[in-house]
Design a protein around this motif. Sequence first.
Motif, PDB file in Angstrom:
ATOM      1  N   THR A 140      36.639  50.641 -10.107  1.00 38.33           N
ATOM      2  CA  THR A 140      37.825  51.186  -9.447  1.00 38.33           C
ATOM      3  C   THR A 140      37.388  52.009  -8.246  1.00 38.33           C
ATOM      4  O   THR A 140      36.389  52.734  -8.314  1.00 38.33           O
ATOM      5  CB  THR A 140      38.624  52.099 -10.399  1.00 38.33           C
ATOM      6  OG1 THR A 140      39.041  51.348 -11.537  1.00 38.33           O
ATOM      7  CG2 THR A 140      39.856  52.680  -9.702  1.00 38.33           C
ATOM      8  N   THR A 142      39.386  54.466  -5.097  1.00 40.75           N
ATOM      9  CA  THR A 142      40.682  55.020  -4.699  1.00 40.75           C
ATOM     10  C   THR A 142      40.576  55.708  -3.345  1.00 40.75           C
ATOM     11  O   THR A 142      39.500  56.144  -2.922  1.00 40.75           O
ATOM     12  CB  THR A 142      41.192  56.039  -5.732  1.00 40.75           C
ATOM     13  OG1 THR A 142      40.251  57.134  -5.816  1.00 40.75           O
ATOM     14  CG2 THR A 142      41.342  55.414  -7.106  1.00 40.75           C
ATOM     15  N   SER A 154      44.588  52.445  -4.519  1.00 39.98           N
ATOM     16  CA  SER A 154      43.600  52.103  -5.538  1.00 39.98           C
ATOM     17  C   SER A 154      43.293  50.609  -5.485  1.00 39.98           C
ATOM     18  O   SER A 154      44.123  49.797  -5.077  1.00 39.98           O
ATOM     19  CB  SER A 154      44.101  52.474  -6.941  1.00 39.98           C
ATOM     20  OG  SER A 154      45.241  51.706  -7.279  1.00 39.98           O
ATOM     21  N   ASP A 156      41.363  47.997  -8.276  1.00 40.77           N
ATOM     22  CA  ASP A 156      40.744  47.823  -9.592  1.00 40.77           C
ATOM     23  C   ASP A 156      40.354  46.359  -9.766  1.00 40.77           C
ATOM     24  O   ASP A 156      41.119  45.465  -9.393  1.00 40.77           O
ATOM     25  CB  ASP A 156      41.719  48.207 -10.712  1.00 40.77           C
ATOM     26  CG  ASP A 156      42.220  49.627 -10.588  1.00 40.77           C
ATOM     27  OD1 ASP A 156      41.556  50.531 -11.107  1.00 40.77           O
ATOM     28  OD2 ASP A 156      43.290  49.825  -9.965  1.00 40.77           O
ATOM     29  N   THR A 164      42.196  41.204 -10.229  1.00 37.40           N
ATOM     30  CA  THR A 164      41.990  42.258  -9.238  1.00 37.40           C
ATOM     31  C   THR A 164      43.356  42.797  -8.852  1.00 37.40           C
ATOM     32  O   THR A 164      44.271  42.013  -8.560  1.00 37.40           O
ATOM     33  CB  THR A 164      41.287  41.718  -7.978  1.00 37.40           C
ATOM     34  OG1 THR A 164      40.037  41.137  -8.331  1.00 37.40           O
ATOM     35  CG2 THR A 164      41.058  42.834  -6.966  1.00 37.40           C
TER      36      THR A 164
END
Length: 243
Positions: A140, A142, A154, A156, A164
């Motif tokens: 992750t 951000t 963000s 991930d 994704t």
Amino acid sequence: MSTHGSHRCGSGGHRHIQHLYAAWPLREINHEERPDLVPPALKALQLRGDQSLSAHGSLHRALAAARLKDGAQVYDNLRKIIGGDMLFRSLMTSHNPGRDIYHADAVNALPAVLAEALLYTRPGVLELLPALPEQWDKGTITGIRGRGGIRVHSLDWDLSDGATTVTVTSDRIQDVTLISRLGITAVTSSAQVGPSMLGPRARNISLTAGQRTRITISLPTGTSAQAHRRPEQNEHGQSGRSR
């Protein structure tokens, strides 16, 4: 910079790579518009050695490797910093291994390398995991401010789960080409999704100004970061599909 035929690639071993200025910080050498220049650029990068094992040289090469979508070179150059006894307890960095010169090159460049490897933006383009090392199969990140008026809240990814997800806000109404070089089997989003001229690894996403938008990409079964090592030229100019 050419490595074809009898052309020379420049002197090897020097930490500077000004001959790749068109790849980074510029974007004149890229997989979509000039795929023919990517292989010689990668060859030129690979031929550069570690003249002094300096932080500057390793991170300069990592930034160029990220733009050329080579996750393995990104990782190898980052390991020279992380594994080279170049971090002080304060997280300030050294110019060379052994913490012999207190120097800010690495500490300032490391966040940029991570951002470039995980997210590439330019006006009208948002590319996810462009140079993902195979060792980073889940993670992750951000708080990235992308080029072209896109804020990435963000990102991930989990390759074993085949997904994704990125959450973004655009500061204006715009259509953005979303690229996943790992592949796309489906896109789920509240935004309108359409095909892209770049082919099956891209979609057109319509973003609304000021609206937080979540986009989830389903990846092909068995996806790994090794996909970044595949040639890209054959997909240039193909029509895309969307679902």
